[in-house]
Enzyme design. Structure first.
Site, PDB file in Angstrom:
ATOM      1  N   CYS A 142     -85.946  11.561 -23.384  1.00 36.44           N
ATOM      2  CA  CYS A 142     -87.107  11.387 -24.269  1.00 36.44           C
ATOM      3  C   CYS A 142     -88.422  11.495 -23.505  1.00 36.44           C
ATOM      4  O   CYS A 142     -89.362  12.161 -23.952  1.00 36.44           O
ATOM      5  CB  CYS A 142     -87.020  10.043 -24.977  1.00 36.44           C
ATOM      6  N   HIS A 221     -92.796   4.927 -25.844  1.00 33.75           N
ATOM      7  CA  HIS A 221     -93.330   5.032 -24.480  1.00 33.75           C
ATOM      8  C   HIS A 221     -94.785   5.491 -24.583  1.00 33.75           C
ATOM      9  O   HIS A 221     -95.157   6.167 -25.555  1.00 33.75           O
ATOM     10  CB  HIS A 221     -92.626   6.112 -23.672  1.00 33.75           C
TER      11      HIS A 221
HETATM   12  P1  NAD Z   1     -76.467   4.284 -27.906  1.00 30.22           P
HETATM   13  O1  NAD Z   1     -75.852   3.227 -27.090  1.00 30.22           O
HETATM   14  O2  NAD Z   1     -77.454   3.934 -28.935  1.00 30.22           O
HETATM   15  O3  NAD Z   1     -75.328   5.144 -28.623  1.00 30.22           O
HETATM   16  C1  NAD Z   1     -74.143   5.518 -27.989  1.00 30.22           C
HETATM   17  C2  NAD Z   1     -73.020   5.431 -29.012  1.00 30.22           C
HETATM   18  O4  NAD Z   1     -71.815   5.905 -28.432  1.00 30.22           O
HETATM   19  C3  NAD Z   1     -72.769   3.999 -29.476  1.00 30.22           C
HETATM   20  O5  NAD Z   1     -72.650   3.996 -30.887  1.00 30.22           O
HETATM   21  C4  NAD Z   1     -71.441   3.638 -28.807  1.00 30.22           C
HETATM   22  O6  NAD Z   1     -70.689   2.722 -29.566  1.00 30.22           O
HETATM   23  C5  NAD Z   1     -70.779   4.995 -28.771  1.00 30.22           C
HETATM   24  N1  NAD Z   1     -69.696   5.118 -27.777  1.00 30.22           N
HETATM   25  C6  NAD Z   1     -69.415   4.338 -26.718  1.00 30.22           C
HETATM   26  N2  NAD Z   1     -68.322   4.806 -26.075  1.00 30.22           N
HETATM   27  C7  NAD Z   1     -67.911   5.900 -26.765  1.00 30.22           C
HETATM   28  C8  NAD Z   1     -66.825   6.810 -26.626  1.00 30.22           C
HETATM   29  N3  NAD Z   1     -65.941   6.683 -25.639  1.00 30.22           N
HETATM   30  N4  NAD Z   1     -66.709   7.814 -27.517  1.00 30.22           N
HETATM   31  C9  NAD Z   1     -67.585   7.963 -28.528  1.00 30.22           C
HETATM   32  N5  NAD Z   1     -68.621   7.131 -28.724  1.00 30.22           N
HETATM   33  C10 NAD Z   1     -68.776   6.113 -27.852  1.00 30.22           C
HETATM   34  O7  NAD Z   1     -77.061   5.327 -26.865  1.00 30.22           O
HETATM   35  P2  NAD Z   1     -78.216   6.378 -27.159  1.00 30.22           P
HETATM   36  O8  NAD Z   1     -79.512   5.705 -26.922  1.00 30.22           O
HETATM   37  O9  NAD Z   1     -77.953   7.092 -28.414  1.00 30.22           O
HETATM   38  O10 NAD Z   1     -78.009   7.337 -25.911  1.00 30.22           O
HETATM   39  C11 NAD Z   1     -77.101   8.424 -25.928  1.00 30.22           C
HETATM   40  C12 NAD Z   1     -77.574   9.444 -24.904  1.00 30.22           C
HETATM   41  O11 NAD Z   1     -78.877   9.882 -25.286  1.00 30.22           O
HETATM   42  C13 NAD Z   1     -77.721   8.907 -23.472  1.00 30.22           C
HETATM   43  O12 NAD Z   1     -77.455   9.951 -22.581  1.00 30.22           O
HETATM   44  C14 NAD Z   1     -79.186   8.528 -23.398  1.00 30.22           C
HETATM   45  O13 NAD Z   1     -79.687   8.499 -22.093  1.00 30.22           O
HETATM   46  C15 NAD Z   1     -79.794   9.665 -24.219  1.00 30.22           C
HETATM   47  N6  NAD Z   1     -81.120   9.393 -24.789  1.00 30.22           N
HETATM   48  C16 NAD Z   1     -81.425   8.176 -25.320  1.00 30.22           C
HETATM   49  C17 NAD Z   1     -82.687   7.959 -25.848  1.00 30.22           C
HETATM   50  C18 NAD Z   1     -83.099   6.636 -26.395  1.00 30.22           C
HETATM   51  O14 NAD Z   1     -84.274   6.314 -26.359  1.00 30.22           O
HETATM   52  N7  NAD Z   1     -82.220   5.847 -26.927  1.00 30.22           N
HETATM   53  C19 NAD Z   1     -83.624   8.992 -25.879  1.00 30.22           C
HETATM   54  C20 NAD Z   1     -83.264  10.246 -25.376  1.00 30.22           C
HETATM   55  C21 NAD Z   1     -82.005  10.428 -24.827  1.00 30.22           C
END
Ligand code: NAD
Length: 341
Positions: A142, A221
């Site tokens: 992000c 942010h």
């Molecule tokens: P999150 O924790 O909100 O979501 C992850 C999801 O995956 C959860 O619902 C969790 O239960 C599920 N999960 C866990 N183990 C799993 C498995 N083995 N198989 C399938 N699902 C599983 O995380 P997020 O914030 O959505 O982040 C996901 C990715 O996106 C990461 O790489 C993060 O760095 C990136 N990201 C996050 C943001 C942010 O601000 N949240 C922004 C940009 C990028």
């Protein structure tokens, strides 16, 4: 006949559920299914819109007990899809890519994964073409997306020799009650922060210096950016370059939008899905040009700015549309409108 590309979403948290929504708005792709680990309220809501799959057979029982119908496991989702968007927690992608490679399915990863997981890193404005035809692509984080979005138009217009950015980072996302800090400010003690090499994966600028500081807020942010330009330009030139890009929202602090709280309130007020602001918000009053320097302050809605990029990354990988057409189509479908009010 319009053929819809079948997109499976592995991981339905902050990013996954937004990517699923964005894909469901497109007329050249559709959501084949989503993977959920727990039969919680999010699964219950999702089951009304999408086919639900689970990571493995062992998880099926708890969904059965909760009355949520399951279509299969990750293997079945791969069978039912042409591409997987991996939105599992950061670091998990390196295990999952082995499964995708074995099953010969393309995949999009998120910014929590190391850059070397994929053949290319992706930002729709700065390097769309580097992902054309690729099988494994990573949409950058992000923060990096926020920087690439606003720096790329300036680089195109005036050239950028050096980026200096201070990133004031939200502590965690709104639905997370487990992480902090809740009463402190946490600077990253490494110079530059990891955002510097990350930005260089999508934006080819000679020098990038970043410092990151975590603060107790969940909304957005804020970045304080100083660019050293290749050619001198005026603040108005920068503003006008951003106004031509719908994924940048130039706004004024004077009409009540002087903090992230009000910017997020604006997103609610204009009826955005989940109150998201896909655009990067740049405060007009902060834009300042002097000599070869351009300075500005921007706010980044971390939960949603990467979402349109995931849609465009898929189009690049499958060569569905060239850059400008894909961006335009994604923006139209998601009502991304830039500086509208
Ligand atoms: P999150 O924790 O909100 O979501 C992850 C999801 O995956 C959860 O619902 C969790 O239960 C599920 N999960 C866990 N183990 C799993 C498995 N083995 N198989 C399938 N699902 C599983 O995380 P997020 O914030 O959505 O982040 C996901 C990715 O996106 C990461 O790489 C993060 O760095 C990136 N990201 C996050 C943001 C942010 O601000 N949240 C922004 C940009 C990028």
């Amino acid at each position: 006949m319009n053929i819809m590309l079948r997109v499976g979403i592995n991981g339905y948290g902050t990013i996954g559920r937004r990517v699923a929504y964005a894909v469901s708005l497109q007329d050249d792709m559709k959501v084949s299914g989503i993977i959920k680990t727990k039969p919680d309220y999010i699964s219950k809501a999702a089951s009304k819109e999408f086919n639900i799959y689970v990571p493995d057979k062992a998880s099926e029982k708890k969904f059965d007990e909760a009355g949520i119908k399951i279509k299969g496991d990750l293997g079945k989702l791969i069978e039912d899809s042409e591409v997987i968007v991996d939105c599992t927690p950061e670091g998990r992608g390196k295990e999952n890519i082995r499964i995708y490679q074995d099953r010969k399915i393309k995949a999009v990863f998120q910014g929590g994964e190391d850059a070397d997981i994929a053949e290319s890193s992706f930002n729709a404005y700065s390097n769309f073409n580097e992902s054309v035809g690729k099988s494994y692509v990573r949409v950058v984080s992000c923060n990096t997306t926020g920087l690439a979005r606003t720096i790329s138009p300036i680089n195109d217009l005036l050239g950028v020799r050096r980026v200096n950015a201070t990133l004031i980072r939200r502590a965690t996302d709104q639905n997370d009650s487990t992480k902090g800090p809740i009463n402190s400010v946490e600077p990253s003690l490494k110079f530059p922060s990891h955002h510097s090499p990350d930005l260089k994966t999508v934006l080819h600028v000679p020098e990038v210096e970043t410092v990151a500081i975590k603060v107790p807020t969940t909304l957005m942010h804020v970045h304080v950016v100083e660019l050293t330009l290749g050619r001198q330009g005026k603040a108005e030139d920068a503003v006008s370059a951003w106004m031509q890009r719908k994924r940048v929202f130039v706004l004024s602090g004077k009409d009540g939008r002087s903090s992230t709280a009000q910017i997020m309130d604006m997103a609610r007020e204009i009826g955005r899905n989940r109150s998201d602001l896909y655009e990067i918000a740049v405060w007009k009053e902060s834009v300042n040009a002097s000599g070869d320097k351009l300075r500005y302050v921007q706010a980044v809605h971390q939960e949603s700015d990467v979402v349109p990029e995931n849609v465009d990354a898929i189009r690049a990988m499958f060569q569905l549309l060239p850059q400008a057409d894909s961006v335009e189509k994604t923006d139209r479908s998601m009502k991304i409108s830039g500086s509208v009010i």
